[in-house]
Design a protein around this motif. Structure first.
Motif, PDB file in Angstrom:
ATOM      1  N   SER A  47      42.386 -73.962 -19.592  1.00  0.00           N
ATOM      2  CA  SER A  47      43.529 -74.139 -18.700  1.00  0.00           C
ATOM      3  C   SER A  47      43.109 -74.536 -17.286  1.00  0.00           C
ATOM      4  O   SER A  47      42.090 -74.077 -16.769  1.00  0.00           O
ATOM      5  N   ALA A  48      43.909 -75.383 -16.674  1.00  0.00           N
ATOM      6  CA  ALA A  48      43.719 -75.789 -15.279  1.00  0.00           C
ATOM      7  C   ALA A  48      45.087 -76.006 -14.656  1.00  0.00           C
ATOM      8  O   ALA A  48      46.004 -76.499 -15.310  1.00  0.00           O
ATOM      9  N   GLU A  49      45.210 -75.643 -13.402  1.00  0.00           N
ATOM     10  CA  GLU A  49      46.454 -75.896 -12.680  1.00  0.00           C
ATOM     11  C   GLU A  49      46.486 -77.356 -12.252  1.00  0.00           C
ATOM     12  O   GLU A  49      45.493 -77.891 -11.760  1.00  0.00           O
ATOM     13  N   GLN A  57      50.676 -83.852 -22.860  1.00  0.00           N
ATOM     14  CA  GLN A  57      49.987 -82.878 -23.707  1.00  0.00           C
ATOM     15  C   GLN A  57      50.950 -82.297 -24.740  1.00  0.00           C
ATOM     16  O   GLN A  57      51.216 -81.109 -24.766  1.00  0.00           O
ATOM     17  N   PRO A  58      51.482 -83.155 -25.611  1.00  0.00           N
ATOM     18  CA  PRO A  58      52.507 -82.700 -26.556  1.00  0.00           C
ATOM     19  C   PRO A  58      52.027 -81.628 -27.531  1.00  0.00           C
ATOM     20  O   PRO A  58      52.839 -80.871 -28.040  1.00  0.00           O
ATOM     21  N   ALA A  59      50.731 -81.526 -27.771  1.00  0.00           N
ATOM     22  CA  ALA A  59      50.237 -80.540 -28.731  1.00  0.00           C
ATOM     23  C   ALA A  59      49.743 -79.258 -28.060  1.00  0.00           C
ATOM     24  O   ALA A  59      49.110 -78.431 -28.697  1.00  0.00           O
ATOM     25  N   ALA A  60      50.040 -79.068 -26.791  1.00  0.00           N
ATOM     26  CA  ALA A  60      49.612 -77.865 -26.065  1.00  0.00           C
ATOM     27  C   ALA A  60      50.558 -76.713 -26.394  1.00  0.00           C
ATOM     28  O   ALA A  60      51.371 -76.301 -25.588  1.00  0.00           O
ATOM     29  N   ARG A  61      50.426 -76.186 -27.594  1.00  0.00           N
ATOM     30  CA  ARG A  61      51.345 -75.166 -28.090  1.00  0.00           C
ATOM     31  C   ARG A  61      51.211 -73.831 -27.369  1.00  0.00           C
ATOM     32  O   ARG A  61      52.100 -72.997 -27.433  1.00  0.00           O
ATOM     33  N   GLY A  62      50.100 -73.610 -26.675  1.00  0.00           N
ATOM     34  CA  GLY A  62      49.890 -72.353 -25.982  1.00  0.00           C
ATOM     35  C   GLY A  62      50.675 -72.225 -24.688  1.00  0.00           C
ATOM     36  O   GLY A  62      50.702 -71.155 -24.086  1.00  0.00           O
ATOM     37  N   LEU A  63      51.310 -73.314 -24.247  1.00  0.00           N
ATOM     38  CA  LEU A  63      52.079 -73.309 -23.004  1.00  0.00           C
ATOM     39  C   LEU A  63      53.570 -73.440 -23.287  1.00  0.00           C
ATOM     40  O   LEU A  63      53.966 -74.156 -24.207  1.00  0.00           O
ATOM     41  N   THR A  64      54.383 -72.787 -22.473  1.00  0.00           N
ATOM     42  CA  THR A  64      55.819 -73.030 -22.540  1.00  0.00           C
ATOM     43  C   THR A  64      56.088 -74.386 -21.907  1.00  0.00           C
ATOM     44  O   THR A  64      55.222 -74.955 -21.226  1.00  0.00           O
ATOM     45  N   ASP A  65      57.281 -74.920 -22.085  1.00  0.00           N
ATOM     46  CA  ASP A  65      57.631 -76.202 -21.478  1.00  0.00           C
ATOM     47  C   ASP A  65      57.493 -76.145 -19.956  1.00  0.00           C
ATOM     48  O   ASP A  65      57.008 -77.080 -19.337  1.00  0.00           O
ATOM     49  N   GLU A  66      57.905 -75.024 -19.361  1.00  0.00           N
ATOM     50  CA  GLU A  66      57.814 -74.870 -17.915  1.00  0.00           C
ATOM     51  C   GLU A  66      56.368 -74.815 -17.460  1.00  0.00           C
ATOM     52  O   GLU A  66      55.987 -75.427 -16.468  1.00  0.00           O
ATOM     53  N   GLU A  67      55.523 -74.071 -18.185  1.00  0.00           N
ATOM     54  CA  GLU A  67      54.107 -73.969 -17.836  1.00  0.00           C
ATOM     55  C   GLU A  67      53.402 -75.315 -17.968  1.00  0.00           C
ATOM     56  O   GLU A  67      52.524 -75.642 -17.169  1.00  0.00           O
ATOM     57  N   ALA A  68      53.808 -76.113 -18.958  1.00  0.00           N
ATOM     58  CA  ALA A  68      53.176 -77.415 -19.183  1.00  0.00           C
ATOM     59  C   ALA A  68      53.434 -78.397 -18.046  1.00  0.00           C
ATOM     60  O   ALA A  68      52.728 -79.396 -17.930  1.00  0.00           O
ATOM     61  N   GLU A  69      54.404 -78.105 -17.194  1.00  0.00           N
ATOM     62  CA  GLU A  69      54.653 -78.953 -16.030  1.00  0.00           C
ATOM     63  C   GLU A  69      53.680 -78.642 -14.901  1.00  0.00           C
ATOM     64  O   GLU A  69      53.424 -79.480 -14.049  1.00  0.00           O
ATOM     65  N   GLU A  70      53.117 -77.429 -14.908  1.00  0.00           N
ATOM     66  CA  GLU A  70      52.241 -77.001 -13.817  1.00  0.00           C
ATOM     67  C   GLU A  70      50.795 -76.775 -14.235  1.00  0.00           C
ATOM     68  O   GLU A  70      49.913 -76.682 -13.376  1.00  0.00           O
ATOM     69  N   GLY A  88      40.163 -73.100 -14.349  1.00  0.00           N
ATOM     70  CA  GLY A  88      40.105 -71.647 -14.396  1.00  0.00           C
ATOM     71  C   GLY A  88      41.364 -70.983 -13.874  1.00  0.00           C
ATOM     72  O   GLY A  88      41.386 -69.774 -13.677  1.00  0.00           O
ATOM     73  N   LYS A  89      42.415 -71.741 -13.684  1.00  0.00           N
ATOM     74  CA  LYS A  89      43.708 -71.191 -13.276  1.00  0.00           C
ATOM     75  C   LYS A  89      44.587 -71.115 -14.513  1.00  0.00           C
ATOM     76  O   LYS A  89      44.701 -72.085 -15.260  1.00  0.00           O
ATOM     77  N   TYR A  90      45.194 -69.958 -14.711  1.00  0.00           N
ATOM     78  CA  TYR A  90      45.967 -69.731 -15.917  1.00  0.00           C
ATOM     79  C   TYR A  90      47.434 -69.525 -15.596  1.00  0.00           C
ATOM     80  O   TYR A  90      47.769 -68.993 -14.543  1.00  0.00           O
ATOM     81  N   PRO A  91      48.319 -69.916 -16.514  1.00  0.00           N
ATOM     82  CA  PRO A  91      49.757 -69.706 -16.297  1.00  0.00           C
ATOM     83  C   PRO A  91      50.062 -68.224 -16.173  1.00  0.00           C
ATOM     84  O   PRO A  91      49.322 -67.381 -16.681  1.00  0.00           O
ATOM     85  N   PRO A  92      51.163 -67.904 -15.492  1.00  0.00           N
ATOM     86  CA  PRO A  92      51.521 -66.493 -15.285  1.00  0.00           C
ATOM     87  C   PRO A  92      51.580 -65.681 -16.578  1.00  0.00           C
ATOM     88  O   PRO A  92      51.187 -64.518 -16.582  1.00  0.00           O
ATOM     89  N   SER A  93      52.013 -66.272 -17.664  1.00  0.00           N
ATOM     90  CA  SER A  93      52.122 -65.519 -18.922  1.00  0.00           C
ATOM     91  C   SER A  93      50.757 -65.016 -19.380  1.00  0.00           C
ATOM     92  O   SER A  93      50.638 -63.885 -19.843  1.00  0.00           O
ATOM     93  N   ILE A  94      49.720 -65.810 -19.245  1.00  0.00           N
ATOM     94  CA  ILE A  94      48.386 -65.376 -19.668  1.00  0.00           C
ATOM     95  C   ILE A  94      47.784 -64.424 -18.644  1.00  0.00           C
ATOM     96  O   ILE A  94      47.084 -63.482 -18.984  1.00  0.00           O
ATOM     97  N   GLU A  95      48.051 -64.638 -17.354  1.00  0.00           N
ATOM     98  CA  GLU A  95      47.572 -63.718 -16.326  1.00  0.00           C
ATOM     99  C   GLU A  95      48.154 -62.324 -16.550  1.00  0.00           C
ATOM    100  O   GLU A  95      47.459 -61.334 -16.429  1.00  0.00           O
ATOM    101  N   ASP A  96      49.436 -62.242 -16.883  1.00  0.00           N
ATOM    102  CA  ASP A  96      50.079 -60.958 -17.149  1.00  0.00           C
ATOM    103  C   ASP A  96      49.456 -60.284 -18.363  1.00  0.00           C
ATOM    104  O   ASP A  96      49.195 -59.083 -18.353  1.00  0.00           O
TER     105      ASP A  96
END
Length: 113
Positions: A47-49, A57-70, A88-96
């Motif tokens: 993951s990278a911000e 990245q249509p096959a990025a199933r690990g991200l929500t649609d909102e996360e895939a924008e950022e 090394g920056k992760y979406p809030p869902s994985i950080e939580d």
């Protein structure tokens, strides 16, 4: 085929990536250290911000649609413009989830009530 410049924030590393290849595959080919594991868009290790630019990245199933924008999963992300990525920056869902796994889920939060 179009090539775009991908800059990794804070590292001084810049590579050229074709719109037909993933950022991760280009990193591996060019000797850039990029963390990864599954290579199928599920584990989020790569993951990278997205600081600037756009990816597909249509096959990025690990991200929500909102996360895939950022955020980009570099194993799936193909550039659609020049990019600046903060690795090394992760979406809030994985950080939580990581905070819970690291001990935040031991009931200590309940004491704050």
């Amino acid at each position: 085929m179009t090539e775009y410049t991908v800059e990794f924030v804070g590292t001084g590393e810049t590579i050229e990536v074709a719109d037909t290849e993933t950022v991760l595959s280009s990193c591996i080919e060019k000797g850039i250290a990029q963390e990864y594991s599954c290579r199928v868009g599920m584990c989020l290790a790569c993951s990278a911000e997205i600081v600037e630019g756009e990816v597909t990245q249509p096959a990025a199933r690990g991200l929500t649609d909102e996360e895939a924008e950022e955020y980009a999963l570099t194993c799936m992300a193909r550039p659609q413009s020049d990019l600046k990525l903060d690795r090394g920056k992760y979406p809030p869902s994985i950080e939580d989830d990581a905070a819970t796994a690291a001990g935040g889920g031991d009931g200590a939060a309940a004491d704050d009530d």
